[in-house]
Design a protein around this motif. Structure first.
Motif, PDB file in Angstrom:
ATOM      1  N   GLU A  19      56.210 -23.082-106.199  1.00 48.50           N
ATOM      2  CA  GLU A  19      55.058 -23.528-105.300  1.00 48.50           C
ATOM      3  C   GLU A  19      53.747 -23.619-105.953  1.00 48.50           C
ATOM      4  OE1 GLU A  19      55.511 -24.773-101.977  1.00 48.50           O
ATOM      5  OE2 GLU A  19      57.721 -24.797-102.351  1.00 48.50           O
ATOM      6  N   ILE A  20      53.582 -22.385-106.727  1.00 46.76           N
ATOM      7  CA  ILE A  20      52.407 -22.260-107.568  1.00 46.76           C
ATOM      8  C   ILE A  20      52.119 -23.473-108.414  1.00 46.76           C
ATOM      9  CG2 ILE A  20      51.345 -20.820-109.175  1.00 46.76           C
ATOM     10  CD1 ILE A  20      52.823 -18.507-107.935  1.00 46.76           C
ATOM     11  N   ASP A  21      53.098 -23.921-108.918  1.00 46.07           N
ATOM     12  CA  ASP A  21      53.049 -25.034-109.802  1.00 46.07           C
ATOM     13  C   ASP A  21      52.690 -26.382-109.396  1.00 46.07           C
ATOM     14  OD1 ASP A  21      53.703 -23.132-111.937  1.00 46.07           O
ATOM     15  OD2 ASP A  21      55.754 -23.924-112.231  1.00 46.07           O
ATOM     16  N   LYS A  22      53.014 -26.434-107.917  1.00 43.00           N
ATOM     17  CA  LYS A  22      52.876 -27.758-107.172  1.00 43.00           C
ATOM     18  C   LYS A  22      51.414 -27.910-106.929  1.00 43.00           C
ATOM     19  CE  LYS A  22      57.345 -28.167-105.009  1.00 43.00           C
ATOM     20  NZ  LYS A  22      57.989 -28.026-103.694  1.00 43.00           N
ATOM     21  N   LEU A  23      50.665 -26.906-106.834  1.00 47.88           N
ATOM     22  CA  LEU A  23      49.195 -26.800-106.751  1.00 47.88           C
ATOM     23  C   LEU A  23      48.447 -27.573-107.817  1.00 47.88           C
ATOM     24  CD1 LEU A  23      46.704 -26.434-104.787  1.00 47.88           C
ATOM     25  CD2 LEU A  23      46.276 -24.338-105.668  1.00 47.88           C
ATOM     26  N   GLN A  24      48.340 -28.773-107.998  1.00 50.50           N
ATOM     27  CA  GLN A  24      48.046 -29.378-108.938  1.00 50.50           C
ATOM     28  C   GLN A  24      46.418 -29.962-108.810  1.00 50.50           C
ATOM     29  OE1 GLN A  24      50.632 -32.664-110.386  1.00 50.50           O
ATOM     30  NE2 GLN A  24      52.121 -31.204-110.748  1.00 50.50           N
ATOM     31  N   VAL A  25      45.710 -29.719-109.742  1.00 46.05           N
ATOM     32  CA  VAL A  25      44.307 -29.939-109.845  1.00 46.05           C
ATOM     33  C   VAL A  25      43.887 -30.830-111.016  1.00 46.05           C
ATOM     34  CG1 VAL A  25      41.870 -29.169-109.565  1.00 46.05           C
ATOM     35  CG2 VAL A  25      43.508 -28.045-108.170  1.00 46.05           C
ATOM     36  N   ILE A  37      34.655 -34.870-110.234  1.00 49.60           N
ATOM     37  CA  ILE A  37      35.139 -34.681-108.841  1.00 49.60           C
ATOM     38  C   ILE A  37      36.419 -34.170-109.163  1.00 49.60           C
ATOM     39  CG2 ILE A  37      36.150 -36.266-107.121  1.00 49.60           C
ATOM     40  CD1 ILE A  37      33.905 -38.551-108.036  1.00 49.60           C
ATOM     41  N   GLU A  38      36.682 -33.075-108.192  1.00 51.83           N
ATOM     42  CA  GLU A  38      38.054 -32.294-108.146  1.00 51.83           C
ATOM     43  C   GLU A  38      39.037 -33.324-107.440  1.00 51.83           C
ATOM     44  OE1 GLU A  38      39.563 -28.712-105.994  1.00 51.83           O
ATOM     45  OE2 GLU A  38      38.018 -28.047-107.671  1.00 51.83           O
ATOM     46  N   CYS A  70      40.267 -35.209-102.529  1.00 58.76           N
ATOM     47  CA  CYS A  70      39.139 -34.788-102.969  1.00 58.76           C
ATOM     48  C   CYS A  70      38.247 -33.874-102.192  1.00 58.76           C
ATOM     49  CB  CYS A  70      38.353 -35.919-103.730  1.00 58.76           C
ATOM     50  SG  CYS A  70      39.051 -36.797-105.130  1.00 58.76           S
ATOM     51  N   PRO A  71      38.401 -32.509-102.263  1.00 62.14           N
ATOM     52  CA  PRO A  71      37.733 -31.602-101.362  1.00 62.14           C
ATOM     53  C   PRO A  71      36.206 -31.844-101.188  1.00 62.14           C
ATOM     54  CG  PRO A  71      38.938 -30.463-102.697  1.00 62.14           C
ATOM     55  CD  PRO A  71      39.115 -32.038-103.284  1.00 62.14           C
ATOM     56  N   MET A  72      35.398 -32.563-102.318  1.00 57.19           N
ATOM     57  CA  MET A  72      34.042 -32.456-102.074  1.00 57.19           C
ATOM     58  C   MET A  72      33.594 -33.816-100.975  1.00 57.19           C
ATOM     59  SD  MET A  72      32.962 -35.069-105.313  1.00 57.19           S
ATOM     60  CE  MET A  72      31.205 -35.804-104.326  1.00 57.19           C
TER      61      MET A  72
END
Length: 127
Positions: A19-25, A37-38, A70-72
């Protein structure tokens, strides 16, 4: 050599790590904006719902996908909508990126890479 027996605790620990690895940025260097741009991976079901509506690089679908990843583009949306003169918040990516399709396509390709779609394209090119 004996086979390792997995315990439920080990399986749960592996799942939590997954689950931690799934948070890809990833980040995209925008020439238009002169900044990075994130880009974040969204759940597969949400991604699939968006891309099912995409027809050959449909601008609306690209906007929605970029907006969601893209959160921005989701910060201060009301003010940004007024400044850029758009009626829908999901139209912000194209407006902010000054309708630079190459940049939008690059961002969409990065998003697709979260789901392994870049590998499919590479395999097709190698045929």
């Amino acid at each position: 050599m004996s086979k390792l027996k997995a315990t439920l605790a080990e399986i749960i620990a592996r799942k939590k790590q997954g689950e931690i690895d799934k948070l890809q940025v990833k980040h995209y260097d925008s020439e238009t904006l002169g900044m990075q741009i994130e880009i974040r991976k969204i759940p597969l079901a949400k991604y699939m719902n968006i891309v099912e509506g995409l027809e050959d690089e449909n601008l609306g679908g690209m906007n929605t996908l970029i907006y969601e990843c893209c959160p921005m583009f989701r910060e201060n949306t009301k003010e940004a909508m007024e400044v850029y003169g758009v009626a829908e918040s999901t139209d912000l990516p194209a407006a902010i990126l000054e309708e630079q399709l190459n940049e939008m396509k690059d961002i969409v390709e990065i998003i697709n890479s979260f789901y392994g779609l870049d590998k499919i394209g590479d395999e097709i090119k190698n045929l």
